[in-house]
Motif scaffolding. Structure first.
Motif, PDB file in Angstrom:
ATOM      1  N   ASP B  12      47.219   7.638  18.733  1.00 43.87           N
ATOM      2  CA  ASP B  12      46.013   7.395  17.938  1.00 43.87           C
ATOM      3  C   ASP B  12      45.727   8.519  16.951  1.00 43.87           C
ATOM      4  O   ASP B  12      44.819   8.399  16.138  1.00 43.87           O
ATOM      5  CB  ASP B  12      44.797   7.132  18.847  1.00 43.87           C
ATOM      6  CG  ASP B  12      44.564   8.277  19.820  1.00 43.87           C
ATOM      7  OD1 ASP B  12      45.490   9.069  20.036  1.00 43.87           O
ATOM      8  OD2 ASP B  12      43.453   8.371  20.349  1.00 43.87           O
ATOM      9  N   HIS B  13      46.487   9.613  17.013  1.00 41.44           N
ATOM     10  CA  HIS B  13      46.257  10.715  16.080  1.00 41.44           C
ATOM     11  C   HIS B  13      47.206  10.628  14.887  1.00 41.44           C
ATOM     12  O   HIS B  13      48.421  10.737  15.065  1.00 41.44           O
ATOM     13  CB  HIS B  13      46.479  12.057  16.769  1.00 41.44           C
ATOM     14  CG  HIS B  13      45.465  12.368  17.820  1.00 41.44           C
ATOM     15  ND1 HIS B  13      44.765  11.398  18.478  1.00 41.44           N
ATOM     16  CD2 HIS B  13      45.012  13.550  18.306  1.00 41.44           C
ATOM     17  CE1 HIS B  13      43.928  11.965  19.341  1.00 41.44           C
ATOM     18  NE2 HIS B  13      44.072  13.264  19.255  1.00 41.44           N
ATOM     19  N   PRO B  14      46.670  10.461  13.684  1.00 41.66           N
ATOM     20  CA  PRO B  14      47.529  10.441  12.489  1.00 41.66           C
ATOM     21  C   PRO B  14      48.358  11.713  12.391  1.00 41.66           C
ATOM     22  O   PRO B  14      49.522  11.672  11.990  1.00 41.66           O
ATOM     23  CB  PRO B  14      46.535  10.364  11.329  1.00 41.66           C
ATOM     24  CG  PRO B  14      45.252   9.875  11.903  1.00 41.66           C
ATOM     25  CD  PRO B  14      45.234  10.297  13.337  1.00 41.66           C
ATOM     26  N   VAL B  15      47.775  12.823  12.763  1.00 40.15           N
ATOM     27  CA  VAL B  15      48.486  14.095  12.665  1.00 40.15           C
ATOM     28  C   VAL B  15      49.740  14.070  13.531  1.00 40.15           C
ATOM     29  O   VAL B  15      50.822  14.497  13.107  1.00 40.15           O
ATOM     30  CB  VAL B  15      47.569  15.259  13.114  1.00 40.15           C
ATOM     31  CG1 VAL B  15      48.369  16.541  13.211  1.00 40.15           C
ATOM     32  CG2 VAL B  15      46.404  15.416  12.161  1.00 40.15           C
ATOM     33  N   VAL B  16      49.610  13.545  14.727  1.00 45.06           N
ATOM     34  CA  VAL B  16      50.755  13.513  15.637  1.00 45.06           C
ATOM     35  C   VAL B  16      51.826  12.555  15.126  1.00 45.06           C
ATOM     36  O   VAL B  16      53.018  12.869  15.159  1.00 45.06           O
ATOM     37  CB  VAL B  16      50.305  13.105  17.054  1.00 45.06           C
ATOM     38  CG1 VAL B  16      51.499  12.905  17.959  1.00 45.06           C
ATOM     39  CG2 VAL B  16      49.363  14.152  17.622  1.00 45.06           C
ATOM     40  N   SER B  18      52.451  11.685  12.040  1.00 40.00           N
ATOM     41  CA  SER B  18      53.138  12.318  10.909  1.00 40.00           C
ATOM     42  C   SER B  18      54.065  13.423  11.381  1.00 40.00           C
ATOM     43  O   SER B  18      55.165  13.587  10.859  1.00 40.00           O
ATOM     44  CB  SER B  18      52.117  12.911   9.934  1.00 40.00           C
ATOM     45  OG  SER B  18      51.403  11.889   9.309  1.00 40.00           O
ATOM     46  N   GLY B  19      53.611  14.186  12.358  1.00 36.03           N
ATOM     47  CA  GLY B  19      54.426  15.284  12.852  1.00 36.03           C
ATOM     48  C   GLY B  19      55.709  14.780  13.470  1.00 36.03           C
ATOM     49  O   GLY B  19      56.788  15.308  13.215  1.00 36.03           O
TER      50      GLY B  19
END
Lengths: 210, 210
Positions: B12-16, B18-19
């Motif tokens: 649910d985390h966009p950051v994760v 993308s990473g």
DNA sequence: CCCGGGATCAACCCTTTGGTTGATGGCGGC
DNA sequence: GCCGCCATCAACCAAAGGGTTGATCCCGGG
């Protein structure tokens, strides 16, 4: 628009650092100039390089934590702004970060646009709070809320981990008397009469995470 | 080397997301074919697209959680392998994920190489456990499965709710002596010396749920 | 400048909890 | 029928936790 904003990413998760780098690289006015995998490294980088904004995680595996690093970074003259970027939005964490000198507080599940906007706000010296975080603070102000001090939260968290007063006193370099004092205050604020009841109530109110 | 491994990122985390995408894009034999921001979406994507390996977070903000999604995904014929990728390594979480049908269990702070290796292992049908996670499971197996009796569990649960021995004795129509006896047995089985520690350990092992 | 709150500690007392020993009764398996 | 396990209770002691008072220091606000 002058020179781009110079960023430092401080997080112990490679995945998160890469994710932030990827998301922010699409913004022409933002440049990631360094990464740090530990809080100590983040402080060192800020001391020797020119950084405008630090995206700082609060939890690092061991050693120095994000709050301490934040305090160390903002203590110097011409310090960069520190934007705390973490997974949790516990009141105690937010307060501790703000007290340590953080300019803003974001959650890792924030949408990318919000992230970029917050970085620009921080670079300009404006405070940046994620809407979810702002909500919490408002609730906090409205509800005469149980306001545990940072130290009280810290002690309570160790209690929740099953430590005795003596173990806590050693862990935090305190006397047992001080630990007891903090706990008595916690009991009063939570309306309980024992450590296990305090842990139960704190869990229920979300004051403790695992 | 045949066709590349087809990946689905469910977090649910966009950051994760993308990473992970950024870190895995450097591997020529791995291709990210889709992302899912919810557990439900992950199940849907697996139903209509050809996916080899799912990188699945356990915690989603609300609604369906990673464990349920994992079970739903592996239930179908020709199901992709599910690699759980999460921040925590509590025994209860690991066991639940493995029971649900996960092929492996990784921590988000794992180094990128370990990540890619685990994905390849999963694609080949081999199990992939992060070293830290494997350690936990070994400890767990070596420590004989603590089997609390029904009565002991009942008492322990009330302790976790913050009740004193006296309150528990009244609640269960027992004498305090009996409550103490049960608790002493619990302490012995869990290897602790206090009620708060017992609650902490029981929580960690999933013997207590909220 | 004084006040209040946070953090620190000490000394005291009382209650609760933890640890031990021992005892009774019931239930299930061999 | 005996043994082991579970559940129940008692009495006792030592240790830890809880409650109170009071004190010091520092800091930031009015």
């Amino acid at each position: 628009m002058s020179r781009p904003v110079r960023l430092l990413l401080a997080d112990d998760h490679p995945v998160v650092r890469s994710g932030l780098r990827a998301l922010l690289s699409t913004e022409p006015d933002l440049t990631v100039v360094a990464e740090a995998a530990t809080a100590r490294e983040a402080v060192a980088v800020c001391a020797r390089e020119s950084v405008d904004v630090v995206l700082m995680d609060l939890q690092f595996g061991s050693g120095m934590q994000g709050v301490e690093a934040t305090a160390a970074i903002v203590a110097r003259p011409d310090a960069p702004r520190v934007l705390v970027l973490t997974t949790y939005d516990t009141e105690a964490d937010i307060l501790a970060a703000v007290e340590a000198g953080a300019t803003g507080y974001l959650l890792k599940d924030a949408p990318p646009e919000e992230l970029a906007a917050a970085v620009r706000a921080a670079a300009a010296g404006r405070s940046a709070l994620a809407p979810a975080v702002a909500h919490r603070l408002i609730d906090r102000v409205r509800a005469p809320g149980v306001a545990l001090t940072p130290r009280e939260s810290e002690v309570l968290r160790l209690v929740a981990d099953g430590l005795s007063n003596q173990q806590i006193s050693r862990r935090l370099h305190l006397s047992q008397a001080t630990v007891k004092t903090h706990l008595v205050h916690v009991y009063g604020k939570l309306g309980v009469e024992s450590r296990t009841a305090a842990v139960a109530v704190a869990r229920e109110r979300g004051l403790i995470r695992r």
